[in-house]
Scaffold this motif. Structure first.
Motif, PDB file in Angstrom:
ATOM      1  N   GLY A  25      21.349  10.277 -31.567  1.00 14.35           N
ATOM      2  CA  GLY A  25      21.305   8.953 -30.958  1.00 14.35           C
ATOM      3  C   GLY A  25      20.417   8.812 -29.743  1.00 14.35           C
ATOM      4  N   ALA A  26      19.650   9.836 -29.381  1.00 12.94           N
ATOM      5  CA  ALA A  26      18.748   9.723 -28.235  1.00 12.94           C
ATOM      6  C   ALA A  26      17.694   8.667 -28.508  1.00 12.94           C
ATOM      7  CB  ALA A  26      18.087  11.066 -27.933  1.00 12.94           C
ATOM      8  N   ILE A  27      17.418   7.831 -27.491  1.00 15.51           N
ATOM      9  CA  ILE A  27      16.413   6.780 -27.617  1.00 15.51           C
ATOM     10  C   ILE A  27      15.010   7.349 -27.642  1.00 15.51           C
ATOM     11  CG2 ILE A  27      16.161   6.373 -25.128  1.00 15.51           C
ATOM     12  CD1 ILE A  27      16.376   3.558 -27.666  1.00 15.51           C
ATOM     13  N   GLY A  28      14.852   8.541 -27.084  1.00 13.60           N
ATOM     14  CA  GLY A  28      13.576   9.232 -26.977  1.00 13.60           C
ATOM     15  C   GLY A  28      13.795  10.501 -26.182  1.00 13.60           C
ATOM     16  N   LEU A  29      12.722  11.108 -25.721  1.00 14.07           N
ATOM     17  CA  LEU A  29      12.798  12.354 -24.966  1.00 14.07           C
ATOM     18  C   LEU A  29      12.169  12.155 -23.603  1.00 14.07           C
ATOM     19  CD1 LEU A  29      11.620  14.734 -27.833  1.00 14.07           C
ATOM     20  CD2 LEU A  29      13.987  14.267 -27.148  1.00 14.07           C
ATOM     21  N   ALA A  30      12.768  12.749 -22.590  1.00 12.81           N
ATOM     22  CA  ALA A  30      12.261  12.610 -21.223  1.00 12.81           C
ATOM     23  C   ALA A  30      12.127  13.983 -20.579  1.00 12.81           C
ATOM     24  CB  ALA A  30      13.184  11.724 -20.391  1.00 12.81           C
ATOM     25  N   CYS A  31      11.125  14.094 -19.728  1.00  9.63           N
ATOM     26  CA  CYS A  31      10.943  15.299 -18.925  1.00  9.63           C
ATOM     27  C   CYS A  31      11.609  15.077 -17.565  1.00  9.63           C
ATOM     28  CB  CYS A  31       9.461  15.596 -18.757  1.00  9.63           C
ATOM     29  SG  CYS A  31       8.592  15.822 -20.334  1.00  9.63           S
ATOM     30  N   HIS A  32      11.449  16.048 -16.666  1.00  6.62           N
ATOM     31  CA  HIS A  32      12.007  15.913 -15.323  1.00  6.62           C
ATOM     32  C   HIS A  32      11.068  15.011 -14.513  1.00  6.62           C
ATOM     33  CE1 HIS A  32      14.658  16.601 -12.125  1.00  6.62           C
ATOM     34  NE2 HIS A  32      14.996  17.857 -12.375  1.00  6.62           N
ATOM     35  N   ASP A  33      11.105  15.114 -13.181  1.00  7.15           N
ATOM     36  CA  ASP A  33      10.350  14.177 -12.347  1.00  7.15           C
ATOM     37  C   ASP A  33       8.954  14.677 -12.013  1.00  7.15           C
ATOM     38  OD1 ASP A  33      10.965  16.183 -10.590  1.00  7.15           O
ATOM     39  OD2 ASP A  33      11.925  14.902  -9.091  1.00  7.15           O
ATOM     40  N   GLN A  34       8.448  15.636 -12.798  1.00 12.43           N
ATOM     41  CA  GLN A  34       7.051  16.025 -12.657  1.00 12.43           C
ATOM     42  C   GLN A  34       6.517  16.500 -14.005  1.00 12.43           C
ATOM     43  OE1 GLN A  34       6.377  19.254  -9.958  1.00 12.43           O
ATOM     44  NE2 GLN A  34       7.942  20.559 -10.837  1.00 12.43           N
ATOM     45  N   LEU A  35       5.207  16.658 -14.084  1.00 14.00           N
ATOM     46  CA  LEU A  35       4.540  17.031 -15.329  1.00 14.00           C
ATOM     47  C   LEU A  35       4.948  18.440 -15.758  1.00 14.00           C
ATOM     48  CD1 LEU A  35       2.273  16.288 -17.421  1.00 14.00           C
ATOM     49  CD2 LEU A  35       0.684  17.459 -15.877  1.00 14.00           C
ATOM     50  N   PRO A  36       5.440  18.614 -16.984  1.00 11.89           N
ATOM     51  CA  PRO A  36       5.716  19.969 -17.476  1.00 11.89           C
ATOM     52  C   PRO A  36       4.408  20.686 -17.789  1.00 11.89           C
ATOM     53  CG  PRO A  36       6.065  18.384 -19.219  1.00 11.89           C
ATOM     54  CD  PRO A  36       5.742  17.584 -17.975  1.00 11.89           C
TER      55      PRO A  36
END
Length: 440
Positions: free
Chosen positions: A153-164
């Protein structure tokens, strides 16, 4: 309220592409929108209702917050599901998408389950969307199970608050397990900030704040724009652009990802915020006046897609730490009549003459687009509406907040504009006293 509410000659905004117009509207005692236009007046008269004069009010679709954080949904001292739902709905938000930033990190299907009775019985619930995590534990070392999270059910994927690491990001996009779902990435490199937390500029130097160079945003942004062009099949999204230089790069890009901007970056900058005020410690850093004006211009012409609340609540103990030791973040959901909508109405509609439709594009329909959802619109039988009065004045004290967060801005200020009612809040919480006289 035990009888239906008859709003007489309210300003009505029904959905994207529809013009703002005046009409009567009828709302039943449970908060469902029964009708609008001529049928509403006829039905109200047949029921023997007394009209509520609403010429200065606006009835419109609910707002969409494309990303906010809730670290401890069940027993959080700064915020929990119940307080977040109440605060967001009271401020006019019908959808809030939660980032995976939590303890434990929401990076697998069993951790994405946040089912909870967010509203009193009989009320349509707040739409609580959940971002899955791009990497395991948010550590940017290994990919999380993308397909499993989407299935859960995730709407999408997110990273943390900086570029991986770019290699990890490119590998995940190449595998494509998220399909057409969005991938949210912050164009920020913490290693380039030099410990600064206010964007470099004359005002930051005068105030003695540690400066954060513009390069901490523009260098990772250049990489992301290159990656977006080479992986055009991926739905890459940029989180919280914050500088004029970043806007210029995005504007010039041939393949331009959808991008968000934090509401606070549209209102505050290093030249207009009191040194003792809440709102200095943020990721990304608070910018200059030029940055703020560039962000507003980019939002107006569609280079930026959506305004995010990016709610990051801190508890009272954390708030006692010195500014340079405190975790970055600002709480935006909490005021009982909303903060984001009234303040941005004054800034953009009042001061900059934006059409109401343009403001809703930024606060509602743009957020839906960033999340890949259909745009909000008024529907007969739905409770997904808000009633806003741009002339209402009220005293804002965080002690009266619906949120438990200690890092709420602008305490002690008189706010002009307020959300009088929504279909997601109980009718006995609505504020339906006669509207203030319109100026001019």
């Amino acid at each position: 309220m035990t009888r239906p509410l008859w709003l007489q000659q309210v300003q009505l905004l029904t959905g994207p592409g529809q013009p703002l117009h005046r009409a009567d509207a009828l709302i039943d005692a449970s908060g469902a929108l029964l009708s609008w236009g001529e049928p509403a007046g006829q039905q109200a008269e047949a029921l023997g209702l007394s009209p509520t004069a609403a010429q200065g009010w606006l009835l419109a679709p609910m707002l969409v917050d494309p990303h906010s954080a809730l670290e401890q949904p069940w027993d959080g001292r700064a915020e929990n599901l119940t307080s977040l739902a109440a605060a967001a709905a009271a401020g006019g938000y019908g959808t809030v998408a939660l980032l995976p930033w939590s303890s434990p990190w929401r990076d697998r299907p069993e951790r994405l389950n946040l089912s909870f009775n967010l509203n009193p019985p009989g009320l349509e619930p707040l739409a609580l969307e959940r971002w899955g995590s791009f990497s395991l534990e948010g550590g940017d070392q290994e990919l999380a199970p993308h397909a499993d999270q989407i299935t859960a059910g995730a709407i999408g994927l997110a990273c943390h608050d900086q570029l991986p690491p770019l290699a990890l990001l490119e590998r995940g996009l190449l595998l494509g397990e998220m399909g057409p779902r969005p991938v949210l990435v912050a164009p920020r490199d913490g290693s380039l900030t030099g410990g600064g937390f206010v964007r470099e500029g004359v005002d930051a130097l005068r105030a003695g704040w540690p400066p954060d160079p513009v390069l901490s945003e523009t260098l990772p942004l250049q990489s992301l724009l290159t990656l977006a062009a080479s992986r055009s099949e991926a739905a890459l999204r940029l989180m919280n652009l914050s500088t004029a230089a970043g806007v210029a790069l995005l504007r010039a890009a041939q393949h331009r990802p959808l991008a968000s901007v934090s509401w606070w970056h549209l209102l505050a900058d290093s030249s207009n915020l009191d040194p003792t005020a809440e709102g200095w410690r943020l990721h990304p850093s608070l910018g200059t006046a030029d940055d703020r004006h560039a962000l507003i211009t980019a939002l107006a012409d569609g280079v930026l897609t959506a305004v995010a609340v990016h709610h990051l609540p801190l508890d009272a103990e954390e708030q006692l730490l010195p500014l340079d030791q405190r975790r970055p973040g600002l709480a935006g959901h909490g005021a009982p009549r909303g903060l984001v909508l009234p303040l941005l109405w004054q800034e953009l509609v009042g001061c900059r003459s934006w059409p109401v439709e343009q403001l809703w594009q930024a606060l509602s329909w743009g957020g839906s687009a960033l999340l890949g959802l259909p745009p909000e619109q008024l529907r007969v039988g739905s409770r997904r509406w808000l009633l806003f009065d741009p002339q209402q004045q009220w005293a804002w004290e965080p002690s009266h907040s619906l949120s438990h967060a200690a890092n709420q801005p602008l305490g002690g200020r008189t706010i002009q504009g307020g959300v009088r009612a929504t279909g997601l809040t109980p009718a006995d919480h609505w504020s339906l006293s006669p509207p203030a006289p319109l100026s001019g």
